[in-house]
Design an enzyme around this catalytic site. Structure first.
Site, short mmCIF file in Angstrom:
data_model
loop_
_atom_site.label_atom_id
_atom_site.label_comp_id
_atom_site.label_asym_id
_atom_site.label_seq_id
_atom_site.Cartn_x
_atom_site.Cartn_y
_atom_site.Cartn_z
N SER A 302 0.77 -1.21 0.24
CA SER A 302 0.04 0.09 0.07
C SER A 302 0.83 1.19 0.01
O SER A 302 1.80 1.38 0.75
CB SER A 302 -0.91 -0.04 1.24
OG SER A 302 -1.71 -1.01 1.20
N HIS A 375 -7.63 0.28 5.92
CA HIS A 375 -7.12 -1.18 6.12
C HIS A 375 -7.11 -1.53 7.55
O HIS A 375 -7.63 -2.71 7.92
CB HIS A 375 -5.54 -1.45 5.70
CG HIS A 375 -5.57 -1.58 4.09
ND1 HIS A 375 -6.12 -2.36 3.42
CD2 HIS A 375 -4.84 -0.61 3.17
CE1 HIS A 375 -5.84 -2.12 2.08
NE2 HIS A 375 -5.36 -0.89 1.95
#
Length: 449
Positions: A302, A375
């Site tokens: 990410s 997340h």
């Protein structure tokens, strides 16, 4: 099915003829705000379903014909004139106060609902209406930045969309190189994390056996994806995006032990705030685990889009010295080609990043970084900080080349989610806790200087 389609077509044709005979249709006239307002008022009245469908189509067509100023005026009209009636609310509340039964309570609920919600439901009657309303809200969100008084109208859109795009209506589809070109073109256009340069680049992401792509669709939006995720099957947890994007040596799916989610893109700006990503990742994990039982790691690779901005703010606020050696080295950019300098900077930079991800918070007490909020809120844990992880121009501008792995452990997702949502706890690997202490000391040393 053909008989039904023909029947509906005939009903629509006859209704259109009647509508035109009353002057309700004027294709040869320029769409105007007054015409749209008239269509909306007509739509709010009782009528047969076929005529309602046609009027809704006409209203949406007229909206598309408005210029920017008239669209803003239309939203202002909805916010002001299609609100709930205060007199009706007071009367219904008095009735409920006197009787306090289910009937009066239901009446109170009914009159508290703004009239514009009913209008939006009517506009949604026609084919393609849902997608048109999503596009309409995308316009509204642009105006909202400078016209905060439109916030109640946006709340109405969000309230309705939360029902219309309920998880039960979403369809998970696998996207591959043989997917229809119309959908693939949209994947190229909507990719928001790592831009797809051309069709060859897209093929590198979809065609090899160690690549996967999944998207959510909705029956009302046809071949328009709502959100999609790109996945690379790997041996071990990847630590940089350039290797994944470049392709190269293919990993046999049966030999892979890791599924890396390296790009998640929301496709419809008008659905901002309607959560799909958490459902998507969790369902894709289940799909991959079923198809490839050898997979043991489900991680992201990410971006950290707020990191560079946070570092700048710390320098401006005096938490980091303007001439801080790590910051000046990042400014120079020589680390991109100097391995020795990267090795020297790595511990200090990872320390600052760990502090940022664990302790930097916004006004609501949540992690400052938007990807971290997403997340961690989904139940992932912060697994590893990778530097350098993205040496592209975008990666350097937004995060000084930093990337992060978030780990999705199937048996711990709900536990992590609860810890984060209730207490704000960031579940992370022990070495990240240690790195955060290094970053904290760097900031503290400035305070003690």
């Amino acid at each position: 099915m053909n008989f039904l389609q023909e029947l509906l077509s005939n009903i629509e044709r006859r209704t259109r003829e009647r509508f035109r005979s009353t002057g309700g249709d004027s294709d040869d006239k320029k769409a105007s705000l007054s015409q749209l307002a008239s269509s909306c008022e007509t739509l709010m009245q009782r009528g047969g379903e076929a005529s309602q469908i046609l009027i809704a189509q006409q209203a949406l067509k007229r909206y598309r014909g408005l210029d920017d100023a008239d669209r803003l005026a239309f939203f202002e009209m909805l916010a002001e004139h299609y609100a709930a009636d205060s007199d009706d609310i007071h009367k219904a509340y008095r009735d409920w106060s006197e009787r306090e039964d289910n009937a009066t309570l239901q009446k109170l609920f009914s009159v508290c609902e703004p009239r514009r919600q009913h209008l939006l439901r009517r506009l949604n009657l026609c084919p393609g209406g849902t997608y048109e309303l999503v596009a309409m809200r995308a316009d509204l969100l642009r105006y909202l930045k400078t016209n905060p008084e439109l916030a109640p109208l946006d709340d109405d859109f969000a309230h309705l969309f939360a029902s219309w795009f309920n998880r039960g209506f979403l369809m998970l589809e696998s996207i591959g190189w043989n997917t229809p070109a119309a959908v693939l073109e949209k994947i190229i256009r909507y990719e928001a994390v790592h831009a797809i340069q051309d069709w060859s680049d897209l093929r590198r992401r979809l065609d090899p056996g160690d690549r996967r792509c999944y998207a959510f669709f909705h029956p009302a939006t046809g071949d328009e994806p709502l959100i999609f995720v790109e996945v690379a099957l790997c041996k071990g947890i990847p630590d940089n995006i350039q290797t994944i994007l470049a392709g190269g040596e293919e990993v046999a799916p049966g030999e892979a032990d890791t599924a890396a989610f390296y790009s998640i893109s929301n496709c419809q700006s008008g659905l901002k705030g309607i959560s799909f990503g958490n459902f998507l990742i969790k369902q894709v994990v289940q799909e991959l685990k079923r198809d490839l039982p050898g997979l043991v790691n489900f991680v992201t690779l990410s971006p950290v889009p707020g990191f560079a901005g946070w570092v700048d703010s710390q320098r401006k606020e005096g938490e980091l010295a303007e001439d801080d050696e790590v910051c000046t080295a990042l400014d120079r950019g020589s680390w991109l080609n100097d391995k020795a300098e990267r090795q020297r900077l790595a511990p200090e930079l990872r320390g600052l990043a760990a502090h940022y991800l664990l302790e930097a918070r916004n006004a609501r007490g949540q992690p400052l970084d938007p990807v971290a909020r997403f997340h961690l809120g989904n139940g992932a844990s912060l697994h590893r900080i990778n530097w350098p992880g993205d040496t592209s121009e975008k990666g350097c501008q937004q995060a000084h080349g930093l990337m992060v792995n978030y780990l999705y452990e199937i048996d711990r997702i709900e536990q992590n989610h609860e810890a984060f949502s209730r207490e704000g706890t960031v579940v992370c690997a022990s070495d990240i806790r240690r790195q955060a202490k290094t970053g904290r000391k760097r900031l503290a040393s400035r305070d003690n200087a």
